[in-house]
Scaffold this active site. Structure first.
Site, PDB file in Angstrom:
ATOM      1  N   PRO A   9       0.794  -1.221   0.000  1.00 20.20           N
ATOM      2  CA  PRO A   9       0.000   0.000   0.000  1.00 20.20           C
ATOM      3  C   PRO A   9       0.831   1.279   0.000  1.00 20.20           C
ATOM      4  O   PRO A   9       1.877   1.356   0.643  1.00 20.20           O
ATOM      5  CB  PRO A   9      -0.831  -0.111   1.283  1.00 20.20           C
ATOM      6  CG  PRO A   9      -0.112  -1.075   2.146  1.00 20.20           C
ATOM      7  CD  PRO A   9       0.580  -2.018   1.211  1.00 20.20           C
ATOM      8  N   ASN A  10       0.331   2.228  -0.750  1.00 17.72           N
ATOM      9  CA  ASN A  10       0.838   3.592  -0.847  1.00 17.72           C
ATOM     10  C   ASN A  10       2.145   3.726  -1.625  1.00 17.72           C
ATOM     11  O   ASN A  10       2.600   4.841  -1.860  1.00 17.72           O
ATOM     12  CB  ASN A  10       0.983   4.236   0.544  1.00 17.72           C
ATOM     13  CG  ASN A  10      -0.342   4.296   1.251  1.00 17.72           C
ATOM     14  OD1 ASN A  10      -1.338   4.727   0.689  1.00 17.72           O
ATOM     15  ND2 ASN A  10      -0.372   3.825   2.488  1.00 17.72           N
ATOM     16  N   ARG A  17       4.539  11.279  -2.136  1.00 15.90           N
ATOM     17  CA  ARG A  17       4.191  11.037  -0.735  1.00 15.90           C
ATOM     18  C   ARG A  17       5.420  11.189   0.161  1.00 15.90           C
ATOM     19  O   ARG A  17       6.400  10.476  -0.010  1.00 15.90           O
ATOM     20  CB  ARG A  17       3.641   9.613  -0.573  1.00 15.90           C
ATOM     21  CG  ARG A  17       3.374   9.227   0.849  1.00 15.90           C
ATOM     22  CD  ARG A  17       2.950   7.768   0.964  1.00 15.90           C
ATOM     23  NE  ARG A  17       2.840   7.404   2.353  1.00 15.90           N
ATOM     24  CZ  ARG A  17       3.337   6.284   2.869  1.00 15.90           C
ATOM     25  NH1 ARG A  17       3.956   5.414   2.104  1.00 15.90           N
ATOM     26  NH2 ARG A  17       3.205   6.033   4.147  1.00 15.90           N
ATOM     27  N   TYR A  22      10.677   9.193   1.796  1.00 16.31           N
ATOM     28  CA  TYR A  22      10.704   8.190   0.729  1.00 16.31           C
ATOM     29  C   TYR A  22      11.430   8.634  -0.536  1.00 16.31           C
ATOM     30  O   TYR A  22      11.620   7.827  -1.443  1.00 16.31           O
ATOM     31  CB  TYR A  22       9.279   7.763   0.383  1.00 16.31           C
ATOM     32  CG  TYR A  22       8.553   7.184   1.568  1.00 16.31           C
ATOM     33  CD1 TYR A  22       8.930   5.959   2.101  1.00 16.31           C
ATOM     34  CD2 TYR A  22       7.505   7.867   2.175  1.00 16.31           C
ATOM     35  CE1 TYR A  22       8.285   5.421   3.206  1.00 16.31           C
ATOM     36  CE2 TYR A  22       6.855   7.327   3.274  1.00 16.31           C
ATOM     37  CZ  TYR A  22       7.253   6.114   3.784  1.00 16.31           C
ATOM     38  OH  TYR A  22       6.617   5.580   4.880  1.00 16.31           O
ATOM     39  N   ASN A  73       8.247  -5.309  -0.646  1.00 16.83           N
ATOM     40  CA  ASN A  73       8.084  -4.144   0.203  1.00 16.83           C
ATOM     41  C   ASN A  73       6.585  -4.105   0.501  1.00 16.83           C
ATOM     42  O   ASN A  73       5.803  -3.584  -0.286  1.00 16.83           O
ATOM     43  CB  ASN A  73       8.542  -2.861  -0.486  1.00 16.83           C
ATOM     44  CG  ASN A  73       8.417  -1.657   0.419  1.00 16.83           C
ATOM     45  OD1 ASN A  73       7.774  -1.706   1.461  1.00 16.83           O
ATOM     46  ND2 ASN A  73       9.023  -0.557   0.008  1.00 16.83           N
ATOM     47  N   ALA A  76       2.967  -0.813   4.951  1.00 19.08           N
ATOM     48  CA  ALA A  76       2.391  -0.929   6.291  1.00 19.08           C
ATOM     49  C   ALA A  76       1.956  -2.356   6.630  1.00 19.08           C
ATOM     50  O   ALA A  76       1.914  -2.724   7.807  1.00 19.08           O
ATOM     51  CB  ALA A  76       1.209   0.027   6.426  1.00 19.08           C
ATOM     52  N   ASP A  86       1.839 -15.729   5.992  1.00 23.14           N
ATOM     53  CA  ASP A  86       1.430 -17.109   5.745  1.00 23.14           C
ATOM     54  C   ASP A  86       1.473 -17.464   4.263  1.00 23.14           C
ATOM     55  O   ASP A  86       1.825 -18.585   3.899  1.00 23.14           O
ATOM     56  CB  ASP A  86       0.030 -17.367   6.303  1.00 23.14           C
ATOM     57  CG  ASP A  86       0.001 -17.449   7.823  1.00 23.14           C
ATOM     58  OD1 ASP A  86       1.080 -17.514   8.453  1.00 23.14           O
ATOM     59  OD2 ASP A  86      -1.110 -17.448   8.388  1.00 23.14           O
ATOM     60  N   GLU A  97      12.860  -9.070   2.192  1.00 22.33           N
ATOM     61  CA  GLU A  97      12.029  -7.946   2.637  1.00 22.33           C
ATOM     62  C   GLU A  97      12.829  -6.664   2.432  1.00 22.33           C
ATOM     63  O   GLU A  97      14.034  -6.628   2.713  1.00 22.33           O
ATOM     64  CB  GLU A  97      11.690  -8.115   4.112  1.00 22.33           C
ATOM     65  CG  GLU A  97      10.904  -6.971   4.702  1.00 22.33           C
ATOM     66  CD  GLU A  97      10.678  -7.105   6.197  1.00 22.33           C
ATOM     67  OE1 GLU A  97      10.306  -6.096   6.802  1.00 22.33           O
ATOM     68  OE2 GLU A  97      10.881  -8.204   6.761  1.00 22.33           O
ATOM     69  N   HIS A  99      12.666  -2.100   2.491  1.00 16.23           N
ATOM     70  CA  HIS A  99      11.988  -0.841   2.830  1.00 16.23           C
ATOM     71  C   HIS A  99      12.864   0.328   2.405  1.00 16.23           C
ATOM     72  O   HIS A  99      14.096   0.256   2.492  1.00 16.23           O
ATOM     73  CB  HIS A  99      11.718  -0.758   4.337  1.00 16.23           C
ATOM     74  CG  HIS A  99      10.879  -1.873   4.839  1.00 16.23           C
ATOM     75  ND1 HIS A  99       9.518  -1.915   4.648  1.00 16.23           N
ATOM     76  CD2 HIS A  99      11.218  -3.007   5.482  1.00 16.23           C
ATOM     77  CE1 HIS A  99       9.055  -3.036   5.174  1.00 16.23           C
ATOM     78  NE2 HIS A  99      10.060  -3.728   5.688  1.00 16.23           N
ATOM     79  N   LEU A 100      12.228   1.385   1.973  1.00 17.13           N
ATOM     80  CA  LEU A 100      12.940   2.603   1.606  1.00 17.13           C
ATOM     81  C   LEU A 100      13.529   3.281   2.844  1.00 17.13           C
ATOM     82  O   LEU A 100      14.664   3.736   2.833  1.00 17.13           O
ATOM     83  CB  LEU A 100      11.992   3.575   0.904  1.00 17.13           C
ATOM     84  CG  LEU A 100      11.506   3.137  -0.477  1.00 17.13           C
ATOM     85  CD1 LEU A 100      10.206   3.822  -0.835  1.00 17.13           C
ATOM     86  CD2 LEU A 100      12.571   3.417  -1.509  1.00 17.13           C
ATOM     87  N   ARG A 106      11.954   4.886  13.089  1.00 20.70           N
ATOM     88  CA  ARG A 106      10.662   5.564  12.982  1.00 20.70           C
ATOM     89  C   ARG A 106       9.769   5.201  14.165  1.00 20.70           C
ATOM     90  O   ARG A 106      10.248   4.774  15.200  1.00 20.70           O
ATOM     91  CB  ARG A 106      10.029   5.210  11.631  1.00 20.70           C
ATOM     92  CG  ARG A 106      10.921   5.714  10.475  1.00 20.70           C
ATOM     93  CD  ARG A 106      10.333   5.523   9.141  1.00 20.70           C
ATOM     94  NE  ARG A 106       9.073   6.240   9.015  1.00 20.70           N
ATOM     95  CZ  ARG A 106       8.181   5.990   8.066  1.00 20.70           C
ATOM     96  NH1 ARG A 106       8.423   5.051   7.164  1.00 20.70           N
ATOM     97  NH2 ARG A 106       7.063   6.666   7.998  1.00 20.70           N
ATOM     98  N   ARG A 110       6.402   0.490  13.866  1.00 22.94           N
ATOM     99  CA  ARG A 110       7.087   0.031  12.654  1.00 22.94           C
ATOM    100  C   ARG A 110       8.301  -0.856  12.966  1.00 22.94           C
ATOM    101  O   ARG A 110       8.959  -1.350  12.063  1.00 22.94           O
ATOM    102  CB  ARG A 110       7.547   1.217  11.808  1.00 22.94           C
ATOM    103  CG  ARG A 110       6.407   2.048  11.268  1.00 22.94           C
ATOM    104  CD  ARG A 110       6.925   3.124  10.330  1.00 22.94           C
ATOM    105  NE  ARG A 110       5.937   4.147  10.095  1.00 22.94           N
ATOM    106  CZ  ARG A 110       4.966   4.071   9.180  1.00 22.94           C
ATOM    107  NH1 ARG A 110       4.863   3.005   8.411  1.00 22.94           N
ATOM    108  NH2 ARG A 110       4.109   5.063   9.036  1.00 22.94           N
TER     109      ARG A 110
END
Length: 149
Positions: A9-10, A17, A22, A73, A76, A86, A97, A99-100, A106, A110
């Protein structure tokens, strides 16, 4: 070999954003660079983004038997989705995994990931370069796995 990049998402809003967190790169520009890097390494890369948890789960299921590795990524959903965890475990495809931002610098919520303990690696905090580092790490992992067979 085939790889799948999943964005949650996002992430479709990258470039507009919260650029202070980011960056200014769009998801399309990040994906374009990753396609080039994957191709140069002899891999095909498919990209998928959704703001809907169930669509992410379905796309992971569809990857079974078709891709050798996943970059994810989950946005959230990293911190909330047992369903995505799962599904990744259910298809038994190695994943990284990413993340930016550095999620540990943070908000406290998170700091927990439902994905990282089963990932072959985690890249976090390097902005758009996180994607390239994750891709290179996954490719290296897959090549080492092939050599050890």
């Amino acid at each position: 070999m085939s790889l799948l990049l999943i964005n949650g998402p996002n992430l479709n809003l990258l470039g507009q954003r919260e650029p202070g967190i980011y960056g200014m790169d769009t998801l399309k520009s990040i994906e374009s660079r990753l396609h080039e890097l994957a191709k140069a390494e002899g891999f095909e890369l498919e990209c998928f983004q959704s703001n809907v948890e169930g669509e992410l789960v379905n796309r992971i299921h569809q990857a079974f038997g078709k891709v050798q590795g996943i970059l994810i990524n989950a946005g959230a959903y990293t911190h909330t989705s047992i369903a995505i965890r799962d599904s990744l475990l259910g298809v038994s495809i190695p994943y990284v995994e990413l993340h930016l931002s550095n999620t540990y610098s943070r908000e406290p919520f998170r700091h927990h990931s439902y994905l990282s303990d089963k990932a072959v690696g985690l890249v976090s905090g390097f902005g758009p370069i996180s994607y390239q580092l994750a891709l290179q790490g996954l490719i290296n992992y897959l090549r080492m796995s092939q050599q050890n067979k």
